[in-house]
Design a protein around this motif. Structure first.
Motif, PDB file in Angstrom:
ATOM      1  N   GLY A 177     -10.255  14.218  -6.549  1.00  0.00           N
ATOM      2  CA  GLY A 177      -9.478  14.517  -7.748  1.00  0.00           C
ATOM      3  C   GLY A 177      -9.825  13.615  -8.912  1.00  0.00           C
ATOM      4  N   ILE A 178     -11.133  13.339  -9.080  1.00  0.00           N
ATOM      5  CA  ILE A 178     -11.576  12.473 -10.171  1.00  0.00           C
ATOM      6  C   ILE A 178     -12.609  13.202 -11.018  1.00  0.00           C
ATOM      7  N   GLU A 179     -12.895  12.632 -12.186  1.00  0.00           N
ATOM      8  CA  GLU A 179     -13.917  13.181 -13.074  1.00  0.00           C
ATOM      9  C   GLU A 179     -14.861  12.065 -13.479  1.00  0.00           C
ATOM     10  N   LEU A 180     -16.138  12.216 -13.113  1.00  0.00           N
ATOM     11  CA  LEU A 180     -17.186  11.266 -13.466  1.00  0.00           C
ATOM     12  C   LEU A 180     -18.178  11.945 -14.405  1.00  0.00           C
ATOM     13  N   THR A 181     -19.006  11.164 -15.081  1.00  0.00           N
ATOM     14  CA  THR A 181     -20.020  11.715 -15.976  1.00  0.00           C
ATOM     15  C   THR A 181     -21.400  11.546 -15.341  1.00  0.00           C
TER      16      THR A 181
END
Length: 323
Positions: A177-181
């Motif tokens: 449930g995370i957002e990385l680039t």
């Protein structure tokens, strides 16, 4: 009418039988080209160069390694499939991105089953996540917690869009449930350099990071093998961290479609002998690369089955190279 004596008939028959054999040159009778679709110095480059040298000794002709990078590691294989003759003198590494990437395109440029002759399965990679040693993120749990508080702020490198490590990171982000680039590079070495320079937060790739972890310049947060890597017994696996995943991305050797079965057999046997040679085992051990041997029939079957899996993954994650 001229009469053919029994002795003459036998001699004529023997000559007729010998003629086809004389007309067929021994394979190989000249050097073989092995296209490596990654930069020099990577773990796969080292393993394949060792394999080429050892196989060349068995074949009696040099196997010349040629680095041809680009398109997420698929430019080299695509060039072999589309431009090389199916005579056994042009081979390439067959890795999972080659099986996956066509399904990320609106108009696929190759078919990974029909456009290649698959020869042998070899090994895979030790993948993992590593950060700079002075990073405030001390553990995988620290990374996840920071990413949840700061969506999109943390950056990670891979060896290209649509590679196995990129797909693994997409799946991990879904699970956590995370957002990385994502910051794609041409190979793992470039990602490591970017992390050490402070340009990217994490490298999520094959084990080009390993020597820097051993030297204390970097810190490994996870390995993606089924068991902990022998070189890094204190680094947890993804499964230990709560992710039911194992990523080793097995690869092999293939050539253009339409290769002669006898030539394939000669190549398989020489490559197998090289793979099981103590020197190649030493190189694989240097990079913690697991042995994933498939004979020709089993490797073809693996490719067919894996292509269906990759198609499904591309659809599930809605991955596209067409924007």
């Amino acid at each position: 009418m001229t009469q053919l004596t029994r002795r003459g008939a036998l001699a004529f028959g023997a000559a007729a039988l010998a003629t086809p054999a004389l007309a067929q040159p021994r394979f190989p009778d000249r050097p073989i080209r092995l296209v490596i679709p990654w930069p020099a110095g990577t773990s796969s480059d080292a393993q394949l160069r060792s394999l080429a040298e050892l196989a060349g000794k068995a074949l009696g002709q040099p196997v010349v390694a040629e680095n041809r990078t680009g398109a997420g590691g698929t430019l080299g294989p695509m060039t072999v499939a589309q431009q090389a003759r199916p005579d056994g003198y042009s081979l390439t590494q067959m890795h999972l991105s080659v099986l996956r990437r066509p399904w990320m395109m609106r108009t696929p440029q190759w078919d990974p089953v029909r456009d290649f002759t698959h020869i042998i399965g070899l090994t895979g990679w030790l993948f993992g996540t590593a950060i700079k040693a002075d990073s405030p993120l001390q553990s995988w749990a620290d990374m996840i917690a920071y990413a949840k508080r700061n969506p999109g702020k943390l950056t990670y490198s891979t060896s290209g869009i649509g590679t196995s490590n990129h797909l693994a990171m997409e799946t991990l982000q879904e699970q956590a449930g995370i957002e990385l680039t994502h910051v794609p590079f041409r190979g793992a070495n470039e990602g490591v350099t970017a992390v050490l320079a402070g340009q990217v937060d994490m490298v999520c790739d094959s084990s080009a990071w390993a020597p820097f972890v051993e030297s204390g310049q970097m810190r490994a947060l996870s390995v993606w093998t089924a068991e902990r890597a022998s070189r890094f017994p204190n680094v947890p696996t993804l499964k230990e961290l709560g992710h039911d995943m194992e990523v080793t991305s097995p690869y092999g050797i293939s050539g253009p479609k339409g290769m002669d079965a006898g030539v394939v057999r000669v190549l398989h046997d020489a490559l197998k002998a090289a793979l099981f040679d103590a020197e190649n085992a030493r190189v694989r051990g240097q990079f913690d690369m697991p042995l994933v041997y498939y004979n020709t029939e089993d490797y073809r079957r693996f490719v067919v089955e894996r292509v269906e899996y990759e198609k499904a993954m591309v659809r599930r994650l809605n991955l596209s190279l067409d924007g």
